[in-house]
Design an enzyme around this catalytic site. Structure first.
Site: not given
Ligand code: NDP
Length: 451
Positions: A14, A34, A42, A47, A50, A114, A176, A180, A197, A302, A341, A436, A441
């Site tokens: 992106s 690339e 994405c 995104c 998904k 690259a 996230y 999802e 956890r 990222d 979201a 409405h 609303e």
């Molecule tokens: P997140 O950072 O959102 O969540 C990671 C999860 O994994 C947390 O709950 C974390 O726990 C847990 N975790 C991390 N390490 C361990 C471990 N060693 N053992 C067990 N659990 C662990 O990452 P995601 O992978 O879900 O997504 C990555 C990113 O991608 C997101 O942060 C978001 O920015 C983006 N994304 C956005 C979406 C959207 O806009 N709809 C959809 C999907 C991804 P804890 O909370 O305890 O640290």
């Protein structure tokens, strides 16, 4: 000193594509390399696919609900292979669009890996190119903790290409992607468990939102395990996976899907050849102009680990292109009030501060909440409830945060984000006439603060 290119972008996701296209349209001589797929995470493993899978998963509820409106609908089954095949066709179409966009804007597209050679040189599969500026936009990669049996797990890249729908799936994580995909698998009919956890998933989101989603998921067939960590995973002779948790419990499933965060994709990038510093979390450190500690090299998206969201990477790509090649139009990216979201079922959307964060930041807050059964369900016995919440600063009446759990929450929150960016007060919400009958609303009719 003359270079082959004004800008060399590594990574056509992106952020990289946005920067490359606009830099070229501003007259710069641009290349983008690339090695995998155009459109990045994405478009290919994030995104877009998904959301298609979330749509697929929601049909189960829609079929059921349609009967309450008199439709004689019987869902005879779901075919995973059809969904994946159609999804792949759509993604290939999008890959083609990305290719055309780049080529039509005059960008030199190089297919290959690259690697940085020095501060102004990039090697793409043995061919070297020089550039005045290099932009690293290589994104992230799923991170799976090092547990015994790690080789048996499915990560958030692989999940999009599973040959068969797992009959029983265990989703690990509480972010996230975990919530999802737990919703996707559950909606598509897999026997689904979600193990996190901590106490409750979606750390950092408003507590009421987290609790509301929890209550909604308890109404589904999904099994939720909290304070639950995997000890090891053993593959059985029949191909199934036996998962042992640290508390001694175990479960047998066909797929263990890990969604435990993403790391920067720095593998074989040639970082050892340049002076790029990483931050404490291992992402590329950049200043407010996306400049790394190597002055000719920038990084966005990222790989910098700031806000891992596509629209943010797009904005950063645009900012870099403008600053380098159309400085008179440069506008810094505004990281305040970024709406987001989570496409769990039901959806979550949010903009601004959670109640907890607002209090921690020293605001004296008034909170307005509402929970109600959507009109669409009123002819059925389905019990899903919508949740809405406004967090208001008592001193200024400004709305600091807005949160929703319910259908199309993301669609609705985008408009509210505009209002919050414009500094909307609770009075402005109150003065706004509702549409409405809609769920939306409710956001302009909440009058009584919660105790
Ligand atoms: P997140 O950072 O959102 O969540 C990671 C999860 O994994 C947390 O709950 C974390 O726990 C847990 N975790 C991390 N390490 C361990 C471990 N060693 N053992 C067990 N659990 C662990 O990452 P995601 O992978 O879900 O997504 C990555 C990113 O991608 C997101 O942060 C978001 O920015 C983006 N994304 C956005 C979406 C959207 O806009 N709809 C959809 C999907 C991804 P804890 O909370 O305890 O640290």
């Amino acid at each position: 000193m003359s270079y082959d290119f004004d800008l060399f972008v590594i990574g056509a996701g992106s952020g990289g594509v946005r920067a490359a296209r606009f830099a070229a349209s501003f007259g710069a001589h641009v290349a983008v390399a690339e090695s995998r797929y155009l459109g990045g995470t994405c478009v290919n493993v994030g995104c877009v696919p998904k959301k298609l899978m979330v749509y697929a998963a929601h049909f189960q509820d829609d079929f059921k609900l349609s009967r309450s409106f008199g439709w004689d609908v019987e869902a005879k089954g779901f075919d995973w292979a059809t969904l994946i095949r159609n999804k792949n066709t759509e993604i290939e179409r999008l890959n083609g669009i990305y290719e055309k966009l780049l080529i039509n804007s005059g960008v030199n597209l190089l297919n290959g890996h690259a690697k940085l050679v020095d501060a102004h040189t990039v090697d793409v599969d043995g061919q070297q190119y020089t550039a005045e500026h290099i932009l690293v936009a290589v994104g992230g990669w799923p991170q799976v903790p090092d547990i015994p049996g790690r080789e048996h797990v499915t990560d958030s890249n692989q999940v999009f290409f599973l040959k068969e729908q797992p009959k029983r799936v265990l989703v690990i994580g509480g972010g996230y992607i975990a919530v999802e995909f737990a919703s996707v698998f559950n909606g598509l009919g897999s026997e689904t468990q979600l193990a996190y956890r901590g106490e409750l998933f979606l750390r950092g989101f408003d507590q009421d939102v987290r609790e509301h989603l929890h209550q909604e998921l308890l109404k589904t067939d999904m099994t939720l395990r909290f304070n639950c960590d995997v000890k090891c995973i053993d593959k059985q002779e029949d191909g199934s996976l036996n998962v042992t948790f640290k508390d001694g419990q175990s479960t047998a499933v066909d797929c263990v899907f890990y969604a435990t965060g993403r790391r920067p994709m720095l593998d074989n990038l040639g970082l050892e050849n340049v002076n790029i510093k990483l931050n404490e979390q291992g992402f590329i450190a950049v200043d407010e102009l996306y400049q790394t500690s190597e002055s000719s090299i920038l990084a966005i998206g990222d790989v910098t680990g700031r806000v891992q969201l596509t629209p943010v990477a797009l904005a950063e790509g645009m900012a870099v292109a403008r600053r380098l090649f159309r400085n008179e139009d440069y506008r810094p990216v505004d990281y305040d009030l970024i709406p987001t979201a989570v496409f769990s079922l039901p959806n979550i959307a949010t903009v601004g501060l959670s109640e907890e964060q607002a209090r921690a930041d020293g605001f004296s807050v008034q909170v307005f909440k509402s929970s109600f059964r959507p009109m669409k369900l009123s002819l059925s016995d389905q019990q899903e409830r919508i949740f809405m919440k406004l967090v208001v600063d008592q001193a200024t009446d400004r709305v600091l945060g807005c949160h929703m759990v319910g259908p199309d929450a993301g669609e609705l929150m985008q408009g509210i984000a505009v209002a919050l960016k414009a500094g909307a007060t609770k009075q402005i919400f109150d003065d706004t006439i509702g549409i409405h009958p809609t769920a939306a609303e409710e956001f302009v009719t909440m009058r009584t603060p919660s105790a």
